[in-house]
Each structure stands twice: as structure tokens, then as C-alpha cells.
Design an enzyme around this catalytic site. Structure first.
Site, short mmCIF file in Angstrom:
data_model
loop_
_atom_site.label_atom_id
_atom_site.label_comp_id
_atom_site.label_asym_id
_atom_site.label_seq_id
_atom_site.Cartn_x
_atom_site.Cartn_y
_atom_site.Cartn_z
N GLU A 295 -13.34 -5.37 9.25
CA GLU A 295 -13.17 -4.61 8.01
C GLU A 295 -11.79 -4.77 7.40
O GLU A 295 -11.02 -3.81 7.34
CB GLU A 295 -13.40 -3.13 8.29
CG GLU A 295 -14.78 -2.79 8.75
CD GLU A 295 -14.89 -1.34 9.23
OE1 GLU A 295 -13.85 -0.72 9.50
OE2 GLU A 295 -16.01 -0.86 9.34
N ARG A 335 3.62 3.97 -2.03
CA ARG A 335 3.83 3.54 -0.63
C ARG A 335 5.30 3.64 -0.19
O ARG A 335 5.57 4.09 0.93
CB ARG A 335 3.25 2.16 -0.41
CG ARG A 335 1.72 2.11 -0.70
CD ARG A 335 1.06 0.82 -0.24
NE ARG A 335 1.06 0.71 1.21
CZ ARG A 335 1.89 0.00 1.90
NH1 ARG A 335 2.81 -0.73 1.29
NH2 ARG A 335 1.83 -0.02 3.22
N TYR A 339 5.58 6.05 2.87
CA TYR A 339 5.71 5.40 4.19
C TYR A 339 7.03 4.66 4.36
O TYR A 339 7.17 3.87 5.31
CB TYR A 339 4.61 4.35 4.40
CG TYR A 339 3.20 4.75 4.03
CD1 TYR A 339 2.54 5.79 4.70
CD2 TYR A 339 2.51 4.05 3.04
CE1 TYR A 339 1.24 6.11 4.37
CE2 TYR A 339 1.20 4.38 2.72
CZ TYR A 339 0.58 5.41 3.39
OH TYR A 339 -0.71 5.72 3.06
N CYS A 366 9.53 12.19 -12.14
CA CYS A 366 10.55 13.22 -11.96
C CYS A 366 10.69 13.63 -10.50
O CYS A 366 10.32 14.75 -10.11
CB CYS A 366 10.21 14.43 -12.82
SG CYS A 366 10.34 14.01 -14.54
N GLU A 367 11.15 12.69 -9.71
CA GLU A 367 11.44 12.97 -8.29
C GLU A 367 12.50 12.00 -7.83
O GLU A 367 12.41 10.80 -8.12
CB GLU A 367 10.18 12.75 -7.44
CG GLU A 367 9.29 13.96 -7.40
CD GLU A 367 8.33 13.95 -6.22
OE1 GLU A 367 7.24 14.46 -6.41
OE2 GLU A 367 8.70 13.46 -5.13
N TYR A 395 -3.71 -0.81 -1.77
CA TYR A 395 -3.36 0.60 -1.66
C TYR A 395 -2.47 1.11 -2.80
O TYR A 395 -2.60 2.27 -3.19
CB TYR A 395 -2.77 0.94 -0.29
CG TYR A 395 -3.78 0.73 0.82
CD1 TYR A 395 -4.88 1.58 0.94
CD2 TYR A 395 -3.68 -0.36 1.69
CE1 TYR A 395 -5.85 1.36 1.91
CE2 TYR A 395 -4.65 -0.58 2.67
CZ TYR A 395 -5.72 0.29 2.79
OH TYR A 395 -6.67 0.07 3.73
#
Ligand code: LLP
Length: 437
Positions: A295, A335, A339, A366-367, A395
Site C-alpha cells: 500500500e 508537514r 513533523y 498567522c502563526e 500529504y
């Protein structure tokens, strides 16, 4: 130049006489003029080539292999159609992904339904669409599915997802096959044994195989070997209890290259380790020749996708850091924020220029955690430049959000100098479609 010709970029990548990056025969400058940024570009030849590589590397070693694309890496109807044309099945984890599979005309018998908490209506939808396999992940699901199949006077083919307790040494948030995980029936706790017995005894379920998935991305080969041996050893005892192992799946998790200093093993190496272990176990333990189901998700679409952004504001804090803001960010690729994932980037409209300074590429959200690449060496950037980030196909688009109500990017498929839109850029109206005043 070698970098663009490396395995981080699509196979068709090139640089033209104007010093611009070319993907699938299309000058990225033209793509940006036509579709705007942020833009995700998929190269069809790379996508199809990798599908074929997976099929070839596995079936040449173990004929009876099914390659099933894990659509959570990114799916839409156009993409599902291509993957299906290449002979791959689909792994879905929600009614939404299932709906796309149906809409794209994917053969439903070649669809595998995963997930640790499938809803009643999702299972009904799956059975009504004659789904191939449901991969059972909990006792709750086992009982519910048996009832739903019984109501329909049918017998559903199922697999049991076991958790072998093996650490594949990847990010803790994407590790799944260890004891402390919400996924699968643990072998160690005895839950896997109970689940297999209950599935064999369930009147409306036909237990055709066993599945596990260790995590993602897995850069090591050994965990696959160890896990296949562990699971097969565990299964021997159930032969006498009626387990007829017709399918066996070690899941996905095959790594791709994101940065130059962390190359993944070739697909052939994963294929060799997995098929060798399976052949050894099945012949030693007398399991016949079950179908091998793999998969891959990330490895199918990751390399084929390149994200394009335009440089906007630039803020230089002397001796501290130079922030270069792009017109995308955590809304189209969460991502790095989630992560600490690393990426490479190139200055796509001036490919011939050499790196001169270290900058941090940030987004427009806004971060403060909204960054794409920390501390990357690039030529001196100017507002209006185009930045290309390779290995963005997996992803990033499927985990995209409308945070700050920014519309999600358009997606184009390029091939032989032509580009076709496979997802238009969202509009403000799209974002209010479900709102009720
Ligand atoms: N099969 C199962 C049962 C899975 O849970 C997954 C991924 C796959 C296959 C495909 O794994 P792949 O071949 O793509 O590595 N959002 C994370 C990745 C989460 C993966 C979840 N399951 C990321 O961006 O890295």
C-alpha cells in the site's frame, strides 16, 4: 543542474534557455502566469512511471502481488483515474475517499477500506458499493460489520489489522505498529488472537487475510523483515483453527527523498526485502502462496508533485534571520509545522544562479510556526521570484486546510508540454458554501 536531475524532482524536470525550471515540458513561469500561485504541479510521466516501477519491482519477484495506492497521500478523481489505469487498487480511509474512488470509476472490488473508527454509514456505503475488502481495526467494527453484512444477506471479505509491536524508527506521530498505538489489534496483548477467532466465527465475514502497517516514512528495510517474520510466526497457530491465509499485507510506508542528504532506499530494495521474507515464511510455515498486498501512498505521488510559490515580503533581521514570505504555507503544507519535515527549494525563475545567503521560507498564515523551510541556502531573492519546492505531492495537498480562510491552491497535471487543471483554485464563495447565515 544535477539537483534538478536528482530523484527529488520529477523525471521530466529540466532547465530551459531562459534559466527557468521546466516540468513535464512546461516552463514554470508560464504555469504561474496562467494558474497563479500557490500552485501544485503534478508530472504525469513521473506518476505513471512510479506506479509501473512498483508493479514491476514487486511482481517480478512475487507474481501474486497487488499494488494498492494509499489515497490519503492525495486523491482526486483525475488522479484516481490515472492510478487505476496503471493497474493499482485503492486504499481508502473514509467515506469521502470512497466517494472519490466511486466517482472516478475505480473497480470497487480493488478497494481496501482502512481506518480505526469507521462509521456505520461508511461501512454501509462500502458494502452497498461492493467494496473488495474491509480491513477490520477494532472489536466494535468487527461486530458492526458482521451485522451490516448480515442485514444485506451477504458475506463480506475482510482482513484483520494486527499490530506487531515493531518500531520502524520514524516520527512518533506517524508510527503505528507499536504496542502503544490506536491502530490494529496487538499481538502482545492477545487482542489479535481474539480478533482472528471472532472473525473466523462471524457468520457474515470471510477472513481472507492479515494486514499490518508499521508507520511512515520508513527509511530502514529491516523493520519490514522483522515484522513479516513476527506476524507469520504468530499466525501459524491459527492454521488449525481455520485461518486460510489468502492475502497478506505489510502496508505501506515506503520513503521518498525530501532533502539531498537523506536518500530513501530504492523501491527495488523494499521489494526484495518484503518478497524474500514473505517467500521464506510462507514456505517454511506452509502457508501456500497468499496474495501480497502493498500500500504505497507517499512513494506514488510524492516525487511527482512540485509546489510553486511567489516571493512576497522580505524581512531581514541583521545577525538573526532573513524571513522570506511566500504566498502559501501551513495551509497547503502543514508537514514542516507538524513533523518538522525538511524540504529543498530552488529559485525556479533563475535556476542558473548560485546560492549566496541563508534564508527561512515562511508562509502567509498567522502563526509563527508557519514555515516551509528553515535555513536554506538560496540566491538573493526578490519579491516576485518563483520558489519551487520538490517532493510536495504527498500529504501536503491532502492535509491542506482553509486556515485564515485562504483558498486552497490549484492543482495542474503536466505532460509533454501541456498542462491541464485537475483542481481549480478555491474561491471565497467555495469557502462559504456550507455556511448557513
Ligand atoms: N497503509 C496504511 C494502513 C496507512 O495507515 C498508511 C499511511 C499507508 C498505507 C501509506 O503510507 P505511505 O506509503 O504513504 O507512507 N501525514 C503523514 C503520513 C501519515 C501516514 C498515515 N498512514 C505525513 O505527512 O508524513
Amino acid at each position: 543542474m544535477t539537483f534538478v536531475n536528482s530523484e527529488l524532482f520529477p523525471i521530466t524536470s529540466d532547465v530551459n534557455e531562459n534559466g527557468r525550471l521546466v516540468l513535464g515540458g512546461c516552463d514554470v513561469g508560464d504555469l504561474v502566469s496562467q494558474y497563479g500561485t500557490a500552485l501544485l504541479v503534478f508530472d504525469e510521466n513521473t506518476l505513471r512511471g512510479i506506479c509501473r516501477e512498483f508493479v514491476h519491482e514487486f511482481t517480478s519477484r512475487y507474481t501474486n502481488t497487488k499494488v494498492v495506492y494509499a489515497s490519503k497521500a492525495y486523491i482526486n478523481p483525475a488522479l484516481a483515474k490515472i492510478v487505476h489505469e496503471e493497474g493499482l487498487g485503492l486504499d481508502v480511509v473514509s467515506g469521502g475517499e470512497l466517494a472519490v474512488a466511486y466517482a472516478a470509476g475505480v473497480d470497487s472490488s480493488f478497494v481496501y477500506f482502512h481506518g480505526n473508527n469507521k462509521a456505520h454509514r461508511e461501512l454501509e456505503m462500502a458494502l452497498d458499493g461492493s467494496i473488495g475488502r474491509v480491513v477490520i481495526d477494532s472489536f466494535h467494527e468487527l461486530a458492526m460489520l458482521d451485522r451490516i453484512a448480515g442485514d444485506r444477506r451477504m458475506v463480506q471479505e475482510v482482513m484483520i489489522r494486527v499490530s506487531p509491536g515493531i518500531d520502524p524508527h520514524t516520527h512518533v506521530k506517524t508510527t503505528t505498529g507499536i504496542l502503544d498505538s490506536k491502530f490494529g489489534f496487538s499481538i502482545e496483548t492477545g487482542h489479535a488472537a481474539s480478533a482472528i477467532r471472532r472473525a473466523i466465527a462471524a457468520p457474515n465475514l470471510d477472513l481472507i487475510g492479515i494486514h499490518f502497517h508499521l508507520g511512515s516514512p520508513i527509511f530502514e528495510l529491516e523493520p519490514y523483515d522483522t515484522a513479516i517474520n513476527t506476524v507469520m510466526d504468530f499466525l501459524v497457530a491459527f492454521k488449525e483453527e481455520g485461518l486460510n491465509l489468502r492475502e497478506f499485507s505489510p502496508g505501506g510506508g515506503f520513503a521518498i527523498g525530501y532533502v539531498r542528504d537523506e536518500p530513501p532506499p530504492p523501491i527495488a530494495s523494499y521489494a526484495r526485502v518484503i518478497t524474500d521474507a514473505l517467500k521464506r515464511c510462507t514456505s517454511n510455515l506452509g502457508f501456500g502462496e497468499p496474495t501480497l498486498v502493498i500500500e504505497p501512498g507517499r512513494a506514488i505521488v510524492g516525487r511527482a508533485g512540485v509546489a510553486l510559490y511567489t516571493v512576497g515580503a522580505i524581512k531581514d533581521i541583521p545577525t538573526i534571520r532573513k524571513y522570506v514570505s511566500l504566498d502559501g504555507g501551513m495551509g497547503d503544507n502543514i508537514r514542516p509545522a507538524l513533523y518538522d519535515s525538511r524540504y529543498e527549494a530552488v529559485l525556479a525563475n533563475r535556476m542558473g544562479e548560485v546560492p549566496e545567503e541563508t534564508v527561512t521560507l515562511v508562509g502567509k498564515y498567522c502563526e509563527s510556526g508557519d514555515y516551509l523551510i528553515k535555513d536554506i541556502e538560496l540566491p538573493v531573492l526578490e519579491t516576485g521570484d518563483i520558489i519551487a519546492i520538490p517532493s510536495s505531492g504527498a500529504y501536503a495537498p491532502s492535509m491542506a486546510s482553509n486556515y485564515n480562510l485562504n483558498p486552497r491552491p490549484a492543482v495542474v497535471m503536466v505532460k509533454d508540454g501541456n498542462a491541464r487543471l485537475i483542481r481549480r483554485r478555491e474561491t471565497f464563495e467555495d469557502m462559504m458554501l456550507s455556511d448557513v447565515l
